[in-house]
Design a protein around this motif. Structure first.
Motif, short mmCIF file in Angstrom:
data_model
loop_
_atom_site.label_atom_id
_atom_site.label_comp_id
_atom_site.label_asym_id
_atom_site.label_seq_id
_atom_site.Cartn_x
_atom_site.Cartn_y
_atom_site.Cartn_z
N ARG A 231 71.66 27.67 -9.17
CA ARG A 231 70.20 27.41 -9.32
C ARG A 231 69.48 28.66 -9.67
O ARG A 231 70.00 29.73 -9.95
N SER A 232 68.27 28.50 -10.22
CA SER A 232 67.72 29.78 -10.86
C SER A 232 66.96 30.60 -9.83
O SER A 232 66.55 30.24 -8.81
N ALA A 233 67.06 31.79 -10.34
CA ALA A 233 66.42 32.81 -9.39
C ALA A 233 65.04 33.22 -10.06
O ALA A 233 64.93 32.79 -10.98
N LYS A 234 64.25 33.42 -9.22
CA LYS A 234 63.02 33.93 -9.42
C LYS A 234 62.85 35.11 -10.43
O LYS A 234 63.32 36.05 -10.17
N LYS A 235 62.29 34.96 -11.49
CA LYS A 235 61.84 36.16 -12.24
C LYS A 235 60.29 36.29 -12.65
O LYS A 235 59.75 35.11 -12.77
N TYR A 236 59.65 37.24 -12.58
CA TYR A 236 58.10 37.44 -12.73
C TYR A 236 57.97 38.77 -13.16
O TYR A 236 58.85 39.72 -13.07
N LYS A 237 56.67 39.01 -13.65
CA LYS A 237 56.02 40.49 -14.02
C LYS A 237 56.26 41.34 -13.05
O LYS A 237 55.95 41.08 -11.65
N GLY A 238 57.25 42.25 -12.87
CA GLY A 238 57.33 43.29 -11.76
C GLY A 238 58.69 43.07 -10.96
O GLY A 238 59.04 43.82 -10.15
N SER A 239 59.31 41.79 -11.26
CA SER A 239 60.50 41.49 -10.49
C SER A 239 61.59 42.67 -10.49
O SER A 239 62.39 42.78 -9.41
#
Length: 432
Positions: free
Chosen positions: A342-350
């Motif tokens: 599954r995909s891991a969460k990535k976001y600005k500042g991750s």
């Protein structure tokens, strides 16, 4: 040529052209850059050649290498008026038709059009990527002239490709020369490579004030003293994971078996040509707040089907693998092949938040069966910008194993300290 002031320690280097590679390692102010430039000027005056001078960033040439050549020509050559210095393009044309051109090493695409290069100088070679070095070596070709490469650098980290390529790489069980032998002998001629070590006291033109300033760093910054004054390799900068230690694999297996409140995590970072596919298995001792890294897969240049074949055991164990969300097509392919991915969460500042999460463990213990994780993380340091400011989400190298750890710990947080027990089997421990 008028009198050229050469430091005695560099005299052999200046006139030696019996080797293919010349590696100059030295502290600050040792005059290694001056003597590289002087060596090239002398060679190009005696033979019509095209020389390429490379720094990682093209913009840094004007105030460094380009200015240095101008100084040598103006101060030491009677015919300096017959040289043509231009900035657009940045190059130097000699009276006999020899030429020096300047390029940045931050893109291999910029180097592919070069022809008839018979001499290359890579200034601050530790700053360029290893693949750029190999691309540059591929640009060296001439129908008649011998080919030569000069590399000059301050000795930064033993993790740097320069040390691993010219001295020792434990990961590849590769050994060419001990850096300690170089420090002792100062000049070593080994096969096709000429090694040269220098420090500021080898430069008879360095001022006492400058030398004293370098010596004073010993009292308050031993790491800076080692690099700047002693000119020795080591591990440089602010370490990211002070809690990182290693452990024999068999001992780790026993430690993991005894964990009362464990949780298991797998993470994967994708790569292909220049970056790596990296998958890690981890177990967390939630009672003791310890992260154990006990398995790694680390490879590059393989297609998705080839990588899936290498990792087919995960289709049997059905372990959850959290992977880089920037590669949805790759994740979809692995899922179609039976992987629980599954995909891991990535976001600005991750990047920063994931790094802080890893740093919160009391200990990070890595099995000695994971040499790439050890190589990347044991002495991982933060990257500094041009002003010397550290950014907590940037590192001196690109640690693929850290990305895999980030993704694997995607859903782990403080709440996991109350998590249930994991059934410890040979399969869950990665033992086959």
């Amino acid at each position: 040529m008028t009198e050229l002031k050469i430091n005695p320690h560099f005299e052999d280097f200046i006139y030696d052209w019996d080797h293919t590679n010349y590696l100059l390692v030295g502290g600050y102010g040792s005059s290694k850059s001056f003597h590289c430039a002087a060596k090239i000027v002398l060679k190009l005056l005696s033979e019509k050649r095209t020389a390429l001078v490379v720094r990682n960033t093209f913009e840094t040439h004007r105030e460094s290498t380009y200015a240095l050549f101008r100084e040598i020509v103006k101060d030491h050559l009677e015919l300096h008026n017959q040289f043509n210095f231009t900035l657009n393009p940045m190059q130097i044309i000699f009276p006999n038709g020899s030429k020096i051109i300047f390029k940045g090493g931050d893109s291999t695409e910029k180097l592919k059009s070069l022809v008839n290069i018979s001499l290359i100088w890579i200034e601050e070679c530790s700053e360029i990527r290893e693949e750029v070095y190999h691309e540059l070596k591929g640009r060296l070709r001439h129908p008649t002239l011998p080919l030569h490469t000069l590399l000059s650098t301050n000795p930064v980290s033993k993790n740097n490709w320069t040390y691993r390529f010219f001295f020792k790489d434990d990961l590849k069980d590769y050994f060419k020369l001990s850096d300690e032998e170089l420090y002792e002998k100062r000049i070593v001629k080994l096969d096709d490579t000429y090694y040269h070590h220098s420090v500021v006291t080898d430069n008879k033109f360095a001022t006492e004030e400058y030398i004293k300033g370098l010596q004073e760093t010993k009292e308050y910054d031993p790491d800076t003293y080692r690099i700047k004054f002693e000119g020795r390799f080591g591990f440089s900068g602010l370490r990211v994971f002070n809690a990182f230690v290693t452990m024999p694999h068999d001992e780790m297996v026993e430690k993991i078996r005894k964990i009362q409140n464990p949780s298991r995590h797998c993470g994967m970072d994708f790569g292909f040509a220049t970056s790596y596919n990296c998958l890690v298995r981890m177990v967390i001792d939630n009672d003791e707040n310890i992260l154990y890294i006990h398995y790694e897969y680390y490879d590059k240049g393989k297609t998705d089907p080839e990588t899936a074949e290498d990792l087919k055991e995960f289709t049997w164990t059905k372990e959850l693998i959290k992977a880089d969300s920037a590669e949805p097509k790759t994740i979809k392919y692995f899922k179609q092949q039976g992987f629980n991915m599954r995909s891991a969460k990535k976001y600005k500042g991750s990047r920063l938040q994931y790094t802080k999460k890893v740093k919160r463990f009391k200990k990070i213990i890595c099995s000695d069966a994971c040499p790439n994780v050890i190589r990347e993380l044991q002495w991982l340091t933060y990257k500094k910008d041009s002003k010397g400011i550290i950014h907590e989400d940037e590192f001196a190298i690109d640690p693929h194993s850290l990305s895999a750890i980030w993704y694997g710990l995607d859903t782990f947080d403080i709440a996991d300290l109350k998590g249930g027990k994991m059934e410890l089997t040979k399969e869950s421990l990665g033992i086959w």
